[in-house]
Motif scaffolding. Structure first.
Motif, PDB file in Angstrom:
ATOM      1  N   THR A  20     -10.941  65.205  43.723  1.00  0.00           N
ATOM      2  CA  THR A  20     -11.367  65.559  42.358  1.00  0.00           C
ATOM      3  C   THR A  20     -12.791  65.073  42.080  1.00  0.00           C
ATOM      4  O   THR A  20     -13.021  64.342  41.108  1.00  0.00           O
ATOM      5  CB  THR A  20     -10.398  64.953  41.331  1.00  0.00           C
ATOM      6  OG1 THR A  20     -10.313  63.522  41.552  1.00  0.00           O
ATOM      7  CG2 THR A  20      -9.019  65.563  41.440  1.00  0.00           C
ATOM      8  N   PRO A  21     -13.769  65.462  42.868  1.00  0.00           N
ATOM      9  CA  PRO A  21     -15.138  64.989  42.615  1.00  0.00           C
ATOM     10  C   PRO A  21     -15.723  65.521  41.311  1.00  0.00           C
ATOM     11  O   PRO A  21     -16.459  64.809  40.619  1.00  0.00           O
ATOM     12  CB  PRO A  21     -15.919  65.501  43.827  1.00  0.00           C
ATOM     13  CG  PRO A  21     -15.125  66.657  44.339  1.00  0.00           C
ATOM     14  CD  PRO A  21     -13.697  66.314  44.063  1.00  0.00           C
ATOM     15  N   LEU A  22     -15.422  66.779  40.961  1.00  0.00           N
ATOM     16  CA  LEU A  22     -15.970  67.342  39.731  1.00  0.00           C
ATOM     17  C   LEU A  22     -15.442  66.594  38.509  1.00  0.00           C
ATOM     18  O   LEU A  22     -16.206  66.294  37.579  1.00  0.00           O
ATOM     19  CB  LEU A  22     -15.611  68.822  39.630  1.00  0.00           C
ATOM     20  CG  LEU A  22     -16.052  69.521  38.331  1.00  0.00           C
ATOM     21  CD1 LEU A  22     -17.557  69.489  38.194  1.00  0.00           C
ATOM     22  CD2 LEU A  22     -15.531  70.950  38.281  1.00  0.00           C
ATOM     23  N   THR A  23     -14.164  66.279  38.485  1.00  0.00           N
ATOM     24  CA  THR A  23     -13.592  65.536  37.362  1.00  0.00           C
ATOM     25  C   THR A  23     -14.242  64.175  37.220  1.00  0.00           C
ATOM     26  O   THR A  23     -14.565  63.736  36.104  1.00  0.00           O
ATOM     27  CB  THR A  23     -12.074  65.384  37.557  1.00  0.00           C
ATOM     28  OG1 THR A  23     -11.480  66.675  37.711  1.00  0.00           O
ATOM     29  CG2 THR A  23     -11.450  64.689  36.369  1.00  0.00           C
ATOM     30  N   LEU A  24     -14.467  63.498  38.325  1.00  0.00           N
ATOM     31  CA  LEU A  24     -15.112  62.189  38.284  1.00  0.00           C
ATOM     32  C   LEU A  24     -16.550  62.294  37.793  1.00  0.00           C
ATOM     33  O   LEU A  24     -17.025  61.422  37.046  1.00  0.00           O
ATOM     34  CB  LEU A  24     -15.077  61.552  39.678  1.00  0.00           C
ATOM     35  CG  LEU A  24     -13.699  61.108  40.178  1.00  0.00           C
ATOM     36  CD1 LEU A  24     -13.795  60.611  41.612  1.00  0.00           C
ATOM     37  CD2 LEU A  24     -13.138  60.014  39.282  1.00  0.00           C
ATOM     38  N   ALA A  83      -9.724  64.784  30.317  1.00  0.00           N
ATOM     39  CA  ALA A  83     -10.346  65.361  31.512  1.00  0.00           C
ATOM     40  C   ALA A  83      -9.653  64.856  32.767  1.00  0.00           C
ATOM     41  O   ALA A  83      -9.444  65.608  33.729  1.00  0.00           O
ATOM     42  CB  ALA A  83     -11.834  65.000  31.553  1.00  0.00           C
ATOM     43  N   TRP A  84      -9.276  63.594  32.768  1.00  0.00           N
ATOM     44  CA  TRP A  84      -8.533  63.000  33.880  1.00  0.00           C
ATOM     45  C   TRP A  84      -7.224  63.758  34.109  1.00  0.00           C
ATOM     46  O   TRP A  84      -6.856  64.076  35.242  1.00  0.00           O
ATOM     47  CB  TRP A  84      -8.262  61.541  33.549  1.00  0.00           C
ATOM     48  CG  TRP A  84      -7.552  60.758  34.610  1.00  0.00           C
ATOM     49  CD1 TRP A  84      -7.133  61.200  35.839  1.00  0.00           C
ATOM     50  CD2 TRP A  84      -7.175  59.384  34.552  1.00  0.00           C
ATOM     51  NE1 TRP A  84      -6.523  60.196  36.542  1.00  0.00           N
ATOM     52  CE2 TRP A  84      -6.536  59.057  35.770  1.00  0.00           C
ATOM     53  CE3 TRP A  84      -7.308  58.380  33.596  1.00  0.00           C
ATOM     54  CZ2 TRP A  84      -6.038  57.790  36.044  1.00  0.00           C
ATOM     55  CZ3 TRP A  84      -6.816  57.121  33.869  1.00  0.00           C
ATOM     56  CH2 TRP A  84      -6.193  56.835  35.077  1.00  0.00           C
ATOM     57  N   THR A  85      -6.550  64.100  32.994  1.00  0.00           N
ATOM     58  CA  THR A  85      -5.252  64.747  33.104  1.00  0.00           C
ATOM     59  C   THR A  85      -5.372  66.226  33.467  1.00  0.00           C
ATOM     60  O   THR A  85      -4.750  66.701  34.431  1.00  0.00           O
ATOM     61  CB  THR A  85      -4.487  64.604  31.786  1.00  0.00           C
ATOM     62  OG1 THR A  85      -4.378  63.221  31.448  1.00  0.00           O
ATOM     63  CG2 THR A  85      -3.094  65.209  31.891  1.00  0.00           C
ATOM     64  N   VAL A  86      -6.168  66.980  32.711  1.00  0.00           N
ATOM     65  CA  VAL A  86      -6.216  68.432  32.851  1.00  0.00           C
ATOM     66  C   VAL A  86      -7.142  68.866  33.984  1.00  0.00           C
ATOM     67  O   VAL A  86      -6.747  69.628  34.870  1.00  0.00           O
ATOM     68  CB  VAL A  86      -6.639  69.086  31.520  1.00  0.00           C
ATOM     69  CG1 VAL A  86      -6.723  70.596  31.670  1.00  0.00           C
ATOM     70  CG2 VAL A  86      -5.661  68.728  30.416  1.00  0.00           C
ATOM     71  N   CYS A  87      -8.393  68.382  33.958  1.00  0.00           N
ATOM     72  CA  CYS A  87      -9.334  68.782  35.001  1.00  0.00           C
ATOM     73  C   CYS A  87      -8.883  68.294  36.372  1.00  0.00           C
ATOM     74  O   CYS A  87      -9.047  68.997  37.375  1.00  0.00           O
ATOM     75  CB  CYS A  87     -10.729  68.247  34.684  1.00  0.00           C
ATOM     76  SG  CYS A  87     -11.533  69.055  33.302  1.00  0.00           S
ATOM     77  N   GLY A  88      -8.321  67.088  36.418  1.00  0.00           N
ATOM     78  CA  GLY A  88      -7.828  66.589  37.699  1.00  0.00           C
ATOM     79  C   GLY A  88      -6.729  67.462  38.267  1.00  0.00           C
ATOM     80  O   GLY A  88      -6.705  67.767  39.462  1.00  0.00           O
ATOM     81  N   SER A  89      -5.811  67.889  37.402  1.00  0.00           N
ATOM     82  CA  SER A  89      -4.724  68.760  37.850  1.00  0.00           C
ATOM     83  C   SER A  89      -5.252  70.118  38.310  1.00  0.00           C
ATOM     84  O   SER A  89      -4.849  70.639  39.360  1.00  0.00           O
ATOM     85  CB  SER A  89      -3.710  68.942  36.711  1.00  0.00           C
ATOM     86  OG  SER A  89      -2.703  69.869  37.066  1.00  0.00           O
ATOM     87  N   MET A  90      -6.167  70.706  37.532  1.00  0.00           N
ATOM     88  CA  MET A  90      -6.707  72.014  37.884  1.00  0.00           C
ATOM     89  C   MET A  90      -7.555  71.949  39.149  1.00  0.00           C
ATOM     90  O   MET A  90      -7.551  72.884  39.958  1.00  0.00           O
ATOM     91  CB  MET A  90      -7.543  72.548  36.721  1.00  0.00           C
ATOM     92  CG  MET A  90      -6.730  72.893  35.482  1.00  0.00           C
ATOM     93  SD  MET A  90      -5.652  74.318  35.730  1.00  0.00           S
ATOM     94  CE  MET A  90      -6.854  75.623  35.771  1.00  0.00           C
ATOM     95  N   GLU A  91      -8.281  70.850  39.340  1.00  0.00           N
ATOM     96  CA  GLU A  91      -9.127  70.743  40.529  1.00  0.00           C
ATOM     97  C   GLU A  91      -8.291  70.625  41.798  1.00  0.00           C
ATOM     98  O   GLU A  91      -8.649  71.173  42.845  1.00  0.00           O
ATOM     99  CB  GLU A  91     -10.070  69.555  40.395  1.00  0.00           C
ATOM    100  CG  GLU A  91     -11.136  69.499  41.468  1.00  0.00           C
ATOM    101  CD  GLU A  91     -12.231  68.504  41.164  1.00  0.00           C
ATOM    102  OE1 GLU A  91     -13.190  68.431  41.957  1.00  0.00           O
ATOM    103  OE2 GLU A  91     -12.129  67.788  40.145  1.00  0.00           O
ATOM    104  N   ARG A  92      -7.178  69.904  41.716  1.00  0.00           N
ATOM    105  CA  ARG A  92      -6.301  69.812  42.882  1.00  0.00           C
ATOM    106  C   ARG A  92      -5.619  71.144  43.169  1.00  0.00           C
ATOM    107  O   ARG A  92      -5.326  71.465  44.326  1.00  0.00           O
ATOM    108  CB  ARG A  92      -5.257  68.717  42.662  1.00  0.00           C
ATOM    109  CG  ARG A  92      -5.788  67.302  42.809  1.00  0.00           C
ATOM    110  CD  ARG A  92      -4.665  66.287  42.756  1.00  0.00           C
ATOM    111  NE  ARG A  92      -4.015  66.297  41.454  1.00  0.00           N
ATOM    112  CZ  ARG A  92      -4.409  65.569  40.426  1.00  0.00           C
ATOM    113  NH1 ARG A  92      -5.459  64.771  40.539  1.00  0.00           N
ATOM    114  NH2 ARG A  92      -3.780  65.624  39.262  1.00  0.00           N
ATOM    115  N   ALA A  93      -5.339  71.919  42.123  1.00  0.00           N
ATOM    116  CA  ALA A  93      -4.654  73.202  42.314  1.00  0.00           C
ATOM    117  C   ALA A  93      -5.612  74.295  42.771  1.00  0.00           C
ATOM    118  O   ALA A  93      -5.293  75.074  43.671  1.00  0.00           O
ATOM    119  CB  ALA A  93      -3.967  73.617  41.011  1.00  0.00           C
TER     120      ALA A  93
END
Length: 269
Positions: A20-24, A83-93
């Motif tokens: 999840t580099p983008l989320t970070l 962002a941790w919750t939603v973007c992290g989930s979407m980035e992994r998917a």
């Protein structure tokens, strides 16, 4: 006496520079700019990154406005958590590349409509920035993909994912109107969320069909298997859509159960 099996407590998704580099980057940039603005004069950040009446001379602000941490420490912390919750989930998917394109497109679209409102209304004192104003587009996409899920709001109150999407869009409207000092300007902030809903509702398939993969190429995604087998366009009949959606959810549930019972593990984990 028999012990009742208890499900493990919910855990926060893990963030890593590999998955999840983008989320970070989004969370880190929001926190850094908030601290810089707090300890220094933040006008240079606003002028160089946020959307203002001067953004016509700084076109890069169409995509940099989410990087500005505004609204106080609590607001910045809440934005980072979501962002941790939603973007992290979407980035992994979706993967980092796909989510980056999605975020850039929805951010630029929202920025363009907001800048148009600032110029036309006119709103010389308006300042549009914050990571939280770019998250509704990702939230709408995440909620539609997981529309059958029920989320525990504040870990206490169960609420449907679609209700979360609706509440998010409503809050985005009022926050945009407050930032731009005009109730009518609130509609300008909804363009990214509308595009996100169109994309996950069928726009991605439309785009892939016409500009992406070839029409005769095999489709290996389970989500589109039933559509390929039918060989027909998506129906507009709400009852048929509901029936097909129920069948899809039951099929996905059976596939997930078969995978869990197979003894194999996902290599991406």
């Amino acid at each position: 006496m028999y012990q009742q099996n208890q499900s493990p407590p919910p855990q926060m998704p893990q963030l890593s520079s590999r998955d999840t580099p983008l989320t970070l980057v989004l969370i880190g940039a929001s926190a850094l700019t908030f601290l810089l603005g707090y300890f220094t004069n933040g006008s240079w950040l606003t002028r160089g990154l946020a959307l203002t009446a001067e953004s016509l001379h700084f076109p890069w602000t169409l995509v940099t406005w989410p990087l500005v941490g505004t609204g106080g420490a609590l607001w910045t912390l809440c934005n980072a958590f979501w962002a941790w919750t939603v973007c992290g989930s979407m980035e992994r998917a979706w993967g980092t590349a796909q989510l980056t394109k999605f975020v850039l497109a929805t951010t630029a679209l929202t920025g363009a409509t907001v800048l148009l409102a600032i110029v036309l209304l006119p709103l010389p004192l308006a300042v549009f920035a914050s990571l939280g104003m770019s998250l509704p587009a990702v939230t709408v996409a995440w909620c539609w993909i997981n529309r059958a899920a029920t989320i525990r709001f504040q870990f206490l109150f169960p609420i449907s994912a679609l209700w979360i999407a609706g509440i998010t869009v409503l809050l985005q409207f009022f926050y945009t109107a407050q930032m731009l000092h005009s109730p009518w300007a609130g509609f300008a902030g909804l363009s990214g969320s509308a595009a996100a809903w169109w994309w996950v509702r069928g726009g991605r398939l439309w785009f892939d069909t016409r500009f992406g993969k070839k029409k005769n190429a095999p489709n290996l995604r389970f989500a589109d298997m039933d559509r390929d087998m039918r060989g027909a366009k998506q129906s507009n009949n709400p009852f048929k859509i509901a029936r097909e959606e129920k069948q899809r959810l039951e099929r996905d549930k059976k596939i997930a159960e078969m995978f869990r019972n197979s003894g194999f593990k996902d290599d991406s984990e």
